[in-house]
Design an enzyme around this catalytic site. Sequence first.
Site, short mmCIF file in Angstrom:
data_model
loop_
_atom_site.label_atom_id
_atom_site.label_comp_id
_atom_site.label_asym_id
_atom_site.label_seq_id
_atom_site.Cartn_x
_atom_site.Cartn_y
_atom_site.Cartn_z
N TRP A 1 1.70 -15.99 -24.72
CA TRP A 1 2.42 -14.88 -24.07
C TRP A 1 3.36 -14.18 -25.02
CZ3 TRP A 1 0.09 -12.77 -20.38
CH2 TRP A 1 -0.63 -13.51 -19.45
N ASP B 1 11.36 -13.43 -21.52
CA ASP B 1 10.30 -13.51 -20.52
C ASP B 1 10.43 -14.87 -19.83
OD1 ASP B 1 7.97 -13.80 -19.05
OD2 ASP B 1 6.63 -13.20 -20.68
N LYS C 1 4.53 -16.64 -10.18
CA LYS C 1 4.63 -18.04 -10.57
C LYS C 1 5.67 -18.76 -9.72
CE LYS C 1 2.06 -16.68 -14.15
NZ LYS C 1 2.29 -16.02 -15.42
C1 LIG Z 1 1.83 -15.01 -16.31
C2 LIG Z 1 2.70 -14.61 -17.44
C3 LIG Z 1 2.73 -13.30 -17.93
C4 LIG Z 1 1.83 -12.21 -17.39
O1 LIG Z 1 2.19 -11.84 -16.15
P1 LIG Z 1 1.48 -10.62 -15.38
O2 LIG Z 1 2.36 -10.47 -14.20
O3 LIG Z 1 0.08 -11.07 -15.07
O4 LIG Z 1 1.48 -9.45 -16.28
C5 LIG Z 1 3.60 -13.00 -18.96
N1 LIG Z 1 4.40 -13.94 -19.49
C6 LIG Z 1 4.38 -15.22 -19.05
C7 LIG Z 1 5.29 -16.21 -19.68
C8 LIG Z 1 3.54 -15.59 -18.02
O5 LIG Z 1 3.53 -16.86 -17.57
#
Ligand SMILES: *Cc1c(COP(=O)(O)O)cnc(C)c1O
Length: 359
Positions: free
Chosen positions: A101, A171, A195
């Site tokens: 990511w 993030d 999540k």
């Molecule tokens: C799932 C995830 C993403 C991507 O998320 P989307 O909402 O599908 O764009 C980005 N960063 C992390 C750490 C993730 O777990």
Amino acid sequence: MRAYNFCAGPAALPTAVLEKAQQEMLDWHGKGLSIMEMSHRSQDYIAVAEKAEADLRQLMKIPENYSVLFLQGGASLQFSAIPLNLLGKKSQADYIHTGIWSEKALKEAQRYGDINVIEAGTRLEGKLAIAEQSTWHLSDHPAYVHYVENETIGGLRFAGIPEVNAPLVCDMSSCILSAPQDVSKFGLIYAGAQKNIGPAGLTLVIVREDLLDQARADIPGILKYSAQAKNDSMVNTPSTYAWYLSGLVFEWLLEQGGVDAIHQRNLEKAGLLYGYIDSSEFYHNPIALQNRSIMNVPFTLADAALETQFLQQAEENHLLNLAGHRSVGGMRASIYNAVPLEGVQALVHFMDDFAKRYG
Ligand SMILES: *Cc1c(COP(=O)(O)O)cnc(C)c1O
């Protein structure tokens, strides 16, 4: 019956929240319609939206000088929105690379600026780890420093918050609300909802107000943080149902005792699963102790040829979505806030039984 869902995302939601949404589905609070059918400009909906924000602020102790934005496009759209909003007059930003990511985030940022990539993946006694900050080469005056607190695919997380002299951008898609966090240490926190917050379709951005107004002139209007902040995240129609349902999750978290209480439960769940994996000859986790995720637990079997049987039998035991990410293989159990301790107990019980039969 409801199975235990270990999916990395879209992920498990609390059963109590889904039941509440079900009760309110056809006739929200006696209004004769579903919340989904309501104008986002109506008084009723605005009250729902504001309550969700107030509860999130309480849960995360978000200081007054931060805006909370309820956006769309996923965490992935923020990979572009962040450099477009925050590079400002500077051209350089630092990105700490620890997995898939953070790599996606930095690749997108490279379209807009001069990105200094800090390779922070390392090995400790053969296990994957995040290198000590003293080994990083941060630039002198970056516009911001970006990192991914919890690498969802690798199952690797930062043990602490980096100390930097620039706004810290994080993030937190797969770890937000899983443990107490000092928001005041960050310039910007973002997270896709699917999540640990709610359903897909909503992205949270928590941004310090002094960073709101330095977007490039050519930024698409809808991506501009200052415009979204000024319009209460309603520059256009927001993802109303996902926002409402996330609000129900925030209420549920408060009922559970808040982030401190859920953190204790998360530690108990992760401790149980890692403890079992470490005690077993049959299963293996590749991450150094200090950087193990408490949300996403990857593991392999002694014999990869048994994976199909493992997954099939797990499913027969109502333990779903244990396959690792398609890019890395193996297994992964995502044990977000909504996965109960009983789910992890059932998983460990199944894993032990499987190992006894095939080990
Ligand atoms: C799932 C995830 C993403 C991507 O998320 P989307 O909402 O599908 O764009 C980005 N960063 C992390 C750490 C993730 O777990």
